[in-house]
Design an enzyme around this catalytic site. Structure first.
Site, PDB file in Angstrom:
ATOM      1  CB  SER A 156     -85.656  26.016 -25.933  1.00  0.00           C
ATOM      2  OG  SER A 156     -85.744  24.877 -26.759  1.00  0.00           O
ATOM      3  CE  LYS A 157     -82.043  23.340 -19.359  1.00  0.00           C
ATOM      4  NZ  LYS A 157     -81.815  22.969 -17.998  1.00  0.00           N
TER       5      LYS A 157
END
Ligand code: GLU
Length: 490
Positions: free
Chosen positions: A254-255
């Site tokens: 995920s970012k």
């Protein structure tokens, strides 16, 4: 005639270049170069609410830093331009009109509130929300009524019922989607601007893109794009969806994942070498024949066939990345690594902005001594902190060593020899050690350890004469003198 290979990397200007996007860009680039084809860089900016100022420049500069160079784009032009979707609005209109005329698309007057309501009803019934098709069959009168209300229509694609949409993917083989699972999707928003799925299809067709290589997250968009190709009776490009990148815990990256350095710009800021990033990213989901991991750009270009792209997810192994970058740091010219390291030292005020010749020589030796341990250049600050520190504190281990009986003899002789020195350079310091050995009769560990611990406080470290040189004569003498008058070694 063999098909001309034309591929594209089509980022939306929503921020810095993500490492996952860099992989898509690289795979396209390598595939183009491998096949003597063209690599197109196109900016997909029709989702204006997501566009971020300056993102375009950031994307371009990160790609350039990596050396992923394009043949056609917004800056260098090309025969298939413009290369920014928002500058292509005129090209899309004709195709929207065609679909409307042929009854393959229709105007939808639903308001966001109505759509939301519809969604909630579907969710409450446990259904997967999709557009009901309410505006599919509006009569001219109904349309007129909506228009009079001042409603602006969007344009929706009419998804055929009961159809299996087959996508042929080079990585995944045949992937089938049920058309009934896809609601009539918007191809032009109420503001007249096409959506991604429509613009990308028209652009890929008009730009004669032969292969669409992109991340797996776009696989679910592909049936929509395939429907549009089919509606125009266009041959679709070949698709290759590259698998997801997982973090070390094998979770989808995920970012916000801190175990991964997310953006290419961050790698640059930390002092990674672009060739290491290229090598590392190339192996995220692609495996060459053979065992070796270190692959230059030339070798990657030579060996890159799309059919060796893995179907299973790639795991982002930061330790491997560090190892790889360290390898390239050791391979690079010393000048280059010094240039890379200097700004970090200067930023910490450890070195002046302008270096004289002696300082330059000093920093060359410093960087050369520590580069073997560096995962990335910024680490130079932490690695060399013992060289820069003014006051030493000795831990218990050091104190114990410094209390050994022979220490004063070694240190006094070392002190005496140093005081006489005129030229303080590593080679001469090495000679001094030999003289101390001869004069005191102590050698090996008994000679080096006291001097190392006395001058650095550490029991381990890099090459001793070079370390002593880096510390400077003054600092070394001061430390030795303090110890000679210290009760620990009395
Ligand atoms: N503009 C899309 C993105 O940034 C690219 C999609 C594609 O390659 O088709 O994710």
């Amino acid at each position: 005639m063999a098909e001309k290979i034309r591929v594209r990397f089509a980022p939306s200007p929503t921020g810095h270049l993500h490492i996952g996007s860099a992989r898509s860009a690289l795979f396209n680039y390598l595939f183009a170069k491998h096949n003597n084809g063209s690599f197109v860089m196109r900016i997909e900016d029709t989702d204006q609410s997501r566009n971020v100022e300056n993102a375009e420049e950031k994307l371009l500069s990160s790609l350039k830093w990596l050396g992923i160079n394009w043949d056609e784009s917004i800056d260098v032009g090309g025969e298939y331009g413009p290369y920014r979707s928002m500058e292509r609005l005129n090209s899309y209109q004709k195709y929207v009109d065609q679909l409307l005329e042929e009854g393959k698309a229709y105007h939808c007057y639903c308001t966001p509130e109505e759509l939301e309501e519809e969604r909630e009803v579907q969710l409450a019934k446990g259904e997967t929300p999709k557009y009901s098709g309410k505006c599919r069959y509006l009569t001219p009168n109904q349309k007129e009524a909506y228009e009079k209300e001042g409603r602006k229509p969007s344009v929706r694609f009419k998804v055929p019922k009961d159809k299996v949409i087959e996508v042929h993917d080079i990585v995944r083989g045949k992937v089938a989607f049920e058309s009934n699972g896809i609601g009539d999707f918007i191809i032009v928003r109420t503001d007249g601007i096409p959506t991604y799925n429509f613009a990308v299809t028209i652009d890929d067709h008009l730009m004669e893109i032969s292969h669409v290589i992109r991340g797996e997250e776009h696989l679910s968009n592909t049936p929509r794009q395939q429907l549009i190709y089919d509606a125009f009776s266009w041959k679709s490009p070949k698709f290759a969806h590259v698998s997801l990148i997982l973090n070390q815990d094998r979770q989808k990256m995920s970012k916000r994942d801190e175990s991964i350095i997310q953006f290419v710009e961050q790698y640059k800021e930390l002092g990674f070498l672009p060739e290491a990033i290229i090598n590392f990213v190339a192996l995220l989901g692609w495996s060459p024949e053979g065992e070796e991991d270190i692959l230059s750009r030339e070798v990657l270009v030579k060996r890159f066939p799309l059919d060796r792209v893995a179907k299973s997810p790639a795991v982002f192994d930061i330790a491997k990345l560090y190892w790889m970058n360290n390898h390239y740091i050791k391979e690079a010219s010393l000048d280059r690594i010094v240039e890379l390291c200097l700004p970090y030292l200067q930023k910490e005020n450890l070195l002046p902005e302008e270096l004289n010749e002696a300082q330059r020589e000093w920093v060359n030796i410093l960087v050369n001594l520590y580069r073997e341990q560096m995962n990335y250049a910024q680490e130079i600050v932490e690695l060399t902190k013992d060289i820069f520190v003014d006051e030493l504190t000795y831990n218990q281990e050091a104190i114990d060593i410094l209390s050994e009986e022979h220490i004063p003899v070694v240190l006094s002789e070392f002190n005496k020899q140093l005081e006489q020195l005129e030229e303080y350079i590593p080679a001469v310091i090495k000679q001094v050690m030999k003289v101390v050995q001869k004069e005191t009769g102590y050698k090996g560990k008994q000679l080096f350890m006291p001097i190392r611990v006395a001058t650095t406080g550490l029991t381990h470290g890099r090459d001793l004469p070079e370390t002593l040189y880096l510390l400077g004569k003054e600092k070394v003498l001061k430390r030795v003198k303090i110890l000679l008058t210290n009760k620990h070694i009395d």
